[in-house]
Design an enzyme around this catalytic site. Structure first.
Site, PDB file in Angstrom:
ATOM      1  N   PRO A  88      50.814  38.933  21.298  1.00 25.68           N
ATOM      2  CA  PRO A  88      50.053  39.092  20.500  1.00 25.68           C
ATOM      3  C   PRO A  88      49.895  38.033  19.360  1.00 25.68           C
ATOM      4  O   PRO A  88      48.791  37.687  18.548  1.00 25.68           O
ATOM      5  CB  PRO A  88      49.989  40.447  19.719  1.00 25.68           C
ATOM      6  N   GLU A 115      60.044  45.513  22.261  1.00 28.03           N
ATOM      7  CA  GLU A 115      59.437  44.999  20.943  1.00 28.03           C
ATOM      8  C   GLU A 115      58.887  43.561  21.014  1.00 28.03           C
ATOM      9  O   GLU A 115      58.514  42.933  20.233  1.00 28.03           O
ATOM     10  CB  GLU A 115      60.482  45.144  19.844  1.00 28.03           C
ATOM     11  N   ASP A 168      28.889  31.833  34.919  1.00 27.13           N
ATOM     12  CA  ASP A 168      29.419  32.797  34.237  1.00 27.13           C
ATOM     13  C   ASP A 168      28.965  32.691  32.693  1.00 27.13           C
ATOM     14  O   ASP A 168      29.147  31.763  32.101  1.00 27.13           O
ATOM     15  CB  ASP A 168      30.805  32.789  34.275  1.00 27.13           C
TER      16      ASP A 168
HETATM   17  N1  4HQ Z   1      51.614  42.480  24.026  1.00 28.28           N
HETATM   18  N2  4HQ Z   1      48.224  39.681  24.720  1.00 28.28           N
HETATM   19  C1  4HQ Z   1      53.989  41.682  25.179  1.00 28.28           C
HETATM   20  C2  4HQ Z   1      50.609  42.352  24.110  1.00 28.28           C
HETATM   21  C3  4HQ Z   1      49.727  40.800  24.376  1.00 28.28           C
HETATM   22  C4  4HQ Z   1      48.538  40.821  23.979  1.00 28.28           C
HETATM   23  C5  4HQ Z   1      52.509  43.299  23.523  1.00 28.28           C
HETATM   24  C6  4HQ Z   1      52.541  41.453  24.963  1.00 28.28           C
HETATM   25  C7  4HQ Z   1      53.796  43.627  23.927  1.00 28.28           C
HETATM   26  C8  4HQ Z   1      56.104  42.923  24.513  1.00 28.28           C
HETATM   27  N3  4HQ Z   1      50.060  40.259  25.187  1.00 28.28           N
HETATM   28  N4  4HQ Z   1      54.648  42.469  24.353  1.00 28.28           N
HETATM   29  N5  4HQ Z   1      47.423  41.727  23.447  1.00 28.28           N
HETATM   30  O1  4HQ Z   1      49.979  43.400  23.281  1.00 28.28           O
HETATM   31  O2  4HQ Z   1      49.374  39.214  25.265  1.00 28.28           O
END
Ligand code: 4HQ
Length: 240
Positions: A88, A115, A168
């Protein structure tokens, strides 16, 4: 196009990859997805891949060792391809980013769990961090599949109709116009009459206006980046 995917849950991928367009792309040798279980690079007798965070706070963090070993063994060090961490904290995936990624012959994707990964993976292994949106998932596997899917659709020969990818909505910079199919009347709800007129010029203009209207109502900020014709502008003015 080749994706090297590093994950603790490789079994998640085949059910999605082995259907529809991605299945056909692989059969046609346009796409290759190699899956690697990071746990195979653990070195202790319990195959440990995670540990408690230094400083406390609970949760578990993925250890750097198995990730570095896996990625370095598979793609080499130094590597010639992007090494993307799904997180994220990364830059948001957009169709523009998808286009940029599609210029590579090979991409490595690292899927975190728990985590997340030890910060040294970010600092010394990863070349790019990408997020699919501002929400929290359980792991990077769904984001990795989203990238593989979106990138594969852009590759020449993957979609049946060679103009389909450019049509698209996010490629056009507008949301899509409404689609209708048979029957022409369903539960007393009929389709717009113009679509049965056979006047392809009028239909094209109607679709353009529907796309403009929908984008104006739902995603007005998308219109700012666009080069609109005089006709488009006149139509948008007529909406307000
Ligand atoms: N993650 N976009 C991996 C995500 C995420 C997202 C949360 C990634 C947990 C360990 N990854 N971790 N949104 O939510 O890419």
């Amino acid at each position: 196009m080749q994706f090297e995917v590093f994950t603790l849950f490789p079994e998640i991928f085949p059910p999605y990859l082995n259907e529809s367009i991605l299945k056909r792309a692989q059969s046609a040798n346009l796409l290759q997805v190699n899956l690697y279980n990071i746990r195979d690079w653990a070195t202790d007798k319990h195959n440990t891949v995670d540990a408690e965070p230094y400083g406390g706070g609970g949760g578990m963090v993925m250890k750097p060792g198995p990730i570095f070993s896996a990625v370095e063994e598979v793609i080499g060090n130094p590597s010639n391809c992007p090494i993307i961490l799904l997180t994220p904290q990364g830059r948001q995936l957009t169709q523009e980013v998808v286009k940029e990624l599609s210029q590579n012959q090979k991409i490595a994707l690292i899927c975190g769990r728990y985590e997340g990964v030890d910060e040294r993976v970010r600092q010394h292994l990863v070349t790019d961090e990408i997020s699919i949106g501002d929400f929290v998932l359980t792991g990077g596997e769904l984001p990795a599949l989203a990238i593989i899917d979106a990138v594969t659709r852009l590759m020449p020969g993957v979609l049946g109709d060679p103009t389909a990818a450019e049509d698209d909505s996010h490629a056009m910079g507008l949301l899509e116009y409404p689609h209708f199919t048979r029957p022409p009347e369903f539960r007393e709800w009929s389709i717009p009459e113009i679509l049965r007129s056979g006047n392809h010029g009028k239909i094209a203009r109607w679709r353009r206006e529907q796309a403009l209207k929908r984008t104006f109502e739902r995603r007005p900020e998308m219109l700012e980046k666009l080069n609109l014709s005089k006709e488009d502008k006149k139509f948008l003015d007529s909406l307000s």
